[in-house]
Scaffold this motif. Sequence first.
Motif, PDB file in Angstrom:
ATOM      1  N   GLN A 292      59.486  83.452  -3.826  1.00  0.00           N
ATOM      2  CA  GLN A 292      59.278  83.513  -2.384  1.00  0.00           C
ATOM      3  C   GLN A 292      58.834  82.150  -1.852  1.00  0.00           C
ATOM      4  N   PHE A 293      57.994  81.460  -2.607  1.00  0.00           N
ATOM      5  CA  PHE A 293      57.501  80.146  -2.211  1.00  0.00           C
ATOM      6  C   PHE A 293      58.658  79.167  -2.006  1.00  0.00           C
ATOM      7  N   LEU A 294      59.623  79.173  -2.927  1.00  0.00           N
ATOM      8  CA  LEU A 294      60.762  78.258  -2.809  1.00  0.00           C
ATOM      9  C   LEU A 294      61.783  78.761  -1.793  1.00  0.00           C
ATOM     10  N   LEU A 295      61.980  80.073  -1.728  1.00  0.00           N
ATOM     11  CA  LEU A 295      62.977  80.641  -0.827  1.00  0.00           C
ATOM     12  C   LEU A 295      62.686  80.286   0.624  1.00  0.00           C
ATOM     13  N   ARG A 297      61.249  77.870   1.828  1.00  0.00           N
ATOM     14  CA  ARG A 297      61.394  76.428   2.063  1.00  0.00           C
ATOM     15  C   ARG A 297      62.810  75.949   1.783  1.00  0.00           C
ATOM     16  N   ASP A 298      63.747  76.873   1.605  1.00  0.00           N
ATOM     17  CA  ASP A 298      65.153  76.541   1.340  1.00  0.00           C
ATOM     18  C   ASP A 298      65.298  75.660   0.106  1.00  0.00           C
ATOM     19  N   LEU A 299      64.481  75.917  -0.910  1.00  0.00           N
ATOM     20  CA  LEU A 299      64.537  75.158  -2.155  1.00  0.00           C
ATOM     21  C   LEU A 299      64.898  76.046  -3.340  1.00  0.00           C
ATOM     22  N   ASN A 300      65.570  77.151  -3.053  1.00  0.00           N
ATOM     23  CA  ASN A 300      65.922  78.103  -4.104  1.00  0.00           C
ATOM     24  C   ASN A 300      67.385  78.016  -4.507  1.00  0.00           C
ATOM     25  N   GLU A 301      68.109  77.061  -3.967  1.00  0.00           N
ATOM     26  CA  GLU A 301      69.520  76.893  -4.302  1.00  0.00           C
ATOM     27  C   GLU A 301      69.760  75.466  -4.755  1.00  0.00           C
ATOM     28  N   VAL A 302      70.527  75.310  -5.817  1.00  0.00           N
ATOM     29  CA  VAL A 302      70.798  73.984  -6.354  1.00  0.00           C
ATOM     30  C   VAL A 302      71.564  73.134  -5.350  1.00  0.00           C
ATOM     31  N   PHE A 303      72.542  73.731  -4.646  1.00  0.00           N
ATOM     32  CA  PHE A 303      73.397  72.927  -3.773  1.00  0.00           C
ATOM     33  C   PHE A 303      72.681  72.486  -2.493  1.00  0.00           C
ATOM     34  N   GLY A 402      67.473  67.614  -6.147  1.00  0.00           N
ATOM     35  CA  GLY A 402      66.273  67.552  -5.316  1.00  0.00           C
ATOM     36  C   GLY A 402      65.013  67.938  -6.065  1.00  0.00           C
ATOM     37  N   ALA A 403      64.990  67.708  -7.365  1.00  0.00           N
ATOM     38  CA  ALA A 403      63.844  68.133  -8.176  1.00  0.00           C
ATOM     39  C   ALA A 403      62.542  67.492  -7.701  1.00  0.00           C
ATOM     40  N   MET A 404      62.608  66.257  -7.203  1.00  0.00           N
ATOM     41  CA  MET A 404      61.386  65.598  -6.753  1.00  0.00           C
ATOM     42  C   MET A 404      60.846  66.227  -5.471  1.00  0.00           C
ATOM     43  N   GLN A 405      61.728  66.822  -4.681  1.00  0.00           N
ATOM     44  CA  GLN A 405      61.258  67.542  -3.500  1.00  0.00           C
ATOM     45  C   GLN A 405      60.525  68.810  -3.916  1.00  0.00           C
ATOM     46  N   VAL A 406      61.019  69.471  -4.961  1.00  0.00           N
ATOM     47  CA  VAL A 406      60.331  70.639  -5.494  1.00  0.00           C
ATOM     48  C   VAL A 406      58.970  70.233  -6.049  1.00  0.00           C
ATOM     49  N   LYS A 407      58.920  69.104  -6.746  1.00  0.00           N
ATOM     50  CA  LYS A 407      57.641  68.591  -7.246  1.00  0.00           C
ATOM     51  C   LYS A 407      56.670  68.371  -6.087  1.00  0.00           C
ATOM     52  N   GLN A 408      57.159  67.868  -4.980  1.00  0.00           N
ATOM     53  CA  GLN A 408      56.314  67.595  -3.821  1.00  0.00           C
ATOM     54  C   GLN A 408      55.684  68.882  -3.276  1.00  0.00           C
ATOM     55  N   VAL A 409      56.477  69.947  -3.166  1.00  0.00           N
ATOM     56  CA  VAL A 409      55.923  71.186  -2.606  1.00  0.00           C
ATOM     57  C   VAL A 409      54.980  71.862  -3.600  1.00  0.00           C
TER      58      VAL A 409
END
Length: 537
Positions: A292-295, A297-303, A402-409
């Motif tokens: 839910q945390f990633l969803l 923030r629109d960070l749940n899809e690779v593309f 965008g792995a570094m963006q995931v690291k940021q959140v």
Amino acid sequence: MDPRVAWIQPEQKGPANALWMHVWETSQGIRATMGGNVTGNFNKNVGNVLLGLRDSVDSNVNLHHQQQPNPDEHPALNLEQTHHHPVPPSVPVNQTHDHHPGRRKSDNKASTYGINYLLSNCTNDNCGNTWTPWKTRKYNTGLFGLHEEVVDFYNFMSPRPEEAAMRQEVVTRIKRIIEELWPNAEVQIFGSFSTGLYLPTSDIDLVVFGKWDRPPLQELEQAFLKHNVAEPLSIKVLDKATVPIIKLTDRETEVKVDICFNVESGVKAASFIKEYLKKYPVLPYLIFVLKQFLLQRDLNEVFTGGISSYSLILMVISFLQLHPRIDARNPNQNLGVLLIEFFELYGRQFNYLKTGIRIRNGGSYVSKEEMMKALTNGNRPSMLCIEDPLDPGNDVGRGSYGAMQVKQVFDYAYTVLSHAVTPLASSYPNKDCESTLGRIIRLTQEVIDYREWIIKKWGCKDLPQADSRVGTRGASPRHRSAEAPRIGVGSVSSDTVFTTLWSILQQTLRCGTALRHKPSCSFDNFKKLLMVKYSNK
């Protein structure tokens, strides 16, 4: 403040914040533009100024996002138009949760993009509670309270029988078309619907096994158009992808479906995940919160620059395998501690440049130089390098640019939660009514209305038995919740069992939301009644 990552916290509210918002909006000419009604020009020209510019990734939006569903067919999904068109009286609409006009149109109902605009206009103490519907009681302070809230969030977000029935209906409808086209083909479910780890808006993953020289994507696309199961613009054929798939959105339910051909790895991965769900009782609780945390923030899809659910699950498994202090096989672990430590590990401590993740043989961290020796096709380790436990030559995180963006959140979540559980947090305003988990996770009114719509439509139908909800694969999500580990703080708790019994009672009485809001029939009273009854025996 990036509107995709953070929002106004309770202690940041007050006259200074309200005055600053007023001054800033006036300086941008927004208030004069808005007047009383929001115009189309505001949507187009001012929205991105208010909410912050999106990355270039966000321009890759399916044109179907601009298609509005028929409110008569699916009233709960008509919230995008509430500024311009009336909504049928039967549909509950809370105007305080309408989107900010500048938010881009998206099919992600869980997106909290633009939430700061709405929170800045919240003045009553109950405003925050409408975004955190799982919070129905007062929690303990600190980490114990966060643990209790994670359990409540899991119980609230766990798939309901009506949601499983709706998804099975979608699978049956698509399976019928495929079998009509290829009578000897076999359709199987994998992914989150198979494991039971799906959120209300998660997609359905299907794989079709048959004898073809190449995946017949275009042929299946034409069959879907012929049977009118999806909006034409929602059907996408990705024949150039690493794994060619066809994507569509079911017309009746708005459930997204991904279909691939002759890919056995997905089915094997689902079985692999089920084994670890049995091994680590805390795993499903962490997965639901993190998904839910990633969803939102629109960070749940690779593309779109995020990470896949499979990558996330492997990261959590590795975290539990290599935890230096606890035994994750013990169900009596504090979920608040684990959640904060997960964010700390992958938000601050993990060395993405030099280290890869390995699940095999009890788990380990491996240098990328060593990892590169095992990769196939001459590939180099990606930034988020995760060895596929089912195929050591495959880097699961290869496409997560965008792995570094995931690291940021993750870093942001660690900062917010670690501050929220300190003794200083007891002096925060509205500490009793605000949610600790709600500092990083919110549920939009779209998702809440969508679930209520599902319950209303599928609640009156005869629900399938537990073993048949997802075909031959996967157990009933609600049945899984009952079998899921009993989580407690220091001792085994029966919260999951109580919640499951409460769900069954609601379904039996057919009173849905009204029952939950009736004081004499609240969940807490129901729990106390059972405890008194069985403690006397």
